[in-house]
Design an enzyme around this catalytic site. Structure first.
Site, PDB file in Angstrom:
ATOM      1  N   GLU A   1       0.842  -1.190   0.000  1.00 32.27           N
ATOM      2  CA  GLU A   1       0.000   0.000   0.000  1.00 32.27           C
ATOM      3  C   GLU A   1       0.884   1.249   0.000  1.00 32.27           C
ATOM      4  OE1 GLU A   1      -3.299   1.982   3.070  1.00 32.27           O
ATOM      5  OE2 GLU A   1      -2.136   0.213   3.641  1.00 32.27           O
TER       6      GLU A   1
ATOM      7  N   ASP B   1      13.081  -1.017  15.356  1.00 32.74           N
ATOM      8  CA  ASP B   1      13.976  -0.068  14.678  1.00 32.74           C
ATOM      9  C   ASP B   1      13.269   1.283  14.618  1.00 32.74           C
ATOM     10  OD1 ASP B   1      16.138   0.961  13.337  1.00 32.74           O
ATOM     11  OD2 ASP B   1      15.713  -0.020  11.428  1.00 32.74           O
TER      12      ASP B   1
END
Length: 294
Positions: free
Chosen positions: A98, A202
């Protein structure tokens, strides 16, 4: 330029979901990534995001990223891009996703909402530290073999592999390794015990974007179940998030006393990742942190 084999594979997939609109009519490169090549692509009726690399370069990287996004998505705590296709074509591996676009400028509580949503994600407890599969952080492999003890997992699956890599490449000395050994003996007294939390893994300011309705959308995860102060410390590594984020997080899920004093300690793993990804410029930062505890 998108390789012809990838373009053909994507258009074949599009033919199954957008009959009559399978052709890619335009594509634009996306900057910011240092590992993979990335583009936005458009058909007559929709837009997508795609990134790709040589299939042999980082085996299983996109599969792991797809799994990580799905792990987060299933919690319904925080938005992530939907993955449409993870495949190989013509010697390349690629991930079709997306194309998330949004604008947080009109959402006055963006940072508060982000803090609350991350707190909800961190409340997800699998009962162990690690994950049921290994993955990557950046272009480095990340071992996730489950453990019942956070400090053991932190040493054996996070810090030690990065130290060994840095030593073998000449970035660390034997003295650096001895300093880490001294720190390891103290870690159980330095880090408060907490149940495992589902981490992004992260979480710096390049790995979130504004999504639907101006809400935060996480990208490029390195997920596992770990100590939540790792995620929080990572948010502070490159300048930090807005203060409203931390206030809202702590209101929803208060961090243990002294969390701010442990930020540098909890930044050791991402600092080691940067040592091995980008070289010696980060070595002094690691040594500075070690010096605080020796």
């Amino acid at each position: 330029m998108i390789p012809p084999a990838i373009r053909e594979a994507v258009e074949n997939w599009l033919s199954t979901v957008q009959p009559g609109h399978r052709k890619i009519i335009s594509f634009s490169p996306v900057s910011g990534g240092s590992i993979n090549r990335a583009f936005t692509i458009r058909t007559a009726s929709a837009g997508y995001f795609i990134k790709f690399n040589d299939a042999a370069r980082y085996p299983g990287m996109f599969e792991a990223e797809s799994k990580g996004l799905e792990v987060i998505r299933k919690t319904a705590c925080i938005e992530v891009p939907e993955v449409f296709l993870c495949a190989q074509a013509g010697g390349f591996s690629f991930l079709l996703m997306e194309n998330v676009t949004g604008d947080n400028s009109n959402k006055s509580d963006f940072w508060e909402d982000f803090g609350r949503r991350l707190a909800s994600l961190h409340r997800v407890n699998a009962g162990y530290f690690g994950l049921d599969h290994d993955n990557y952080i950046g272009s480095l492999r990340q071992q996730n073999t489950p453990s019942d003890q956070w400090v053991d997992f932190l040493i054996e699956k996070r810090l030690q592999p990065m130290i060994t890599t840095a030593l073998s490449s000449g970035l660390f000395t034997r003295h650096d390794c001895n300093s880490f050994d001294s720190l390891f003996r103290k870690l159980k007294d330095l880090i408060p015990a907490e149940p495992p939390s589902l981490l992004h893994g992260d979480l710096w300011n390049g790995n979130f974007i504004s999504g639907k309705n101006g809400q935060v959308c996480l990208i490029d995860p390195a997920v596992y179940h770990g100590h939540r102060e790792i995620d929080i410390a990572m948010t502070r590594l490159f300048g930090g998030f807005e203060s409203r984020f931390y206030a809202a997080y702590n209101e929803s899920f208060p961090l243990a006393y002294g969390w701010e004093e442990r930020i540098s300690l909890n930044q050791l793993y991402p600092l080691l990742v940067h040592v091995n990804l980008f070289g010696g410029g980060y070595v002094s930062g690691v040594r500075q942190v070690l010096g605080q505890y020796l």
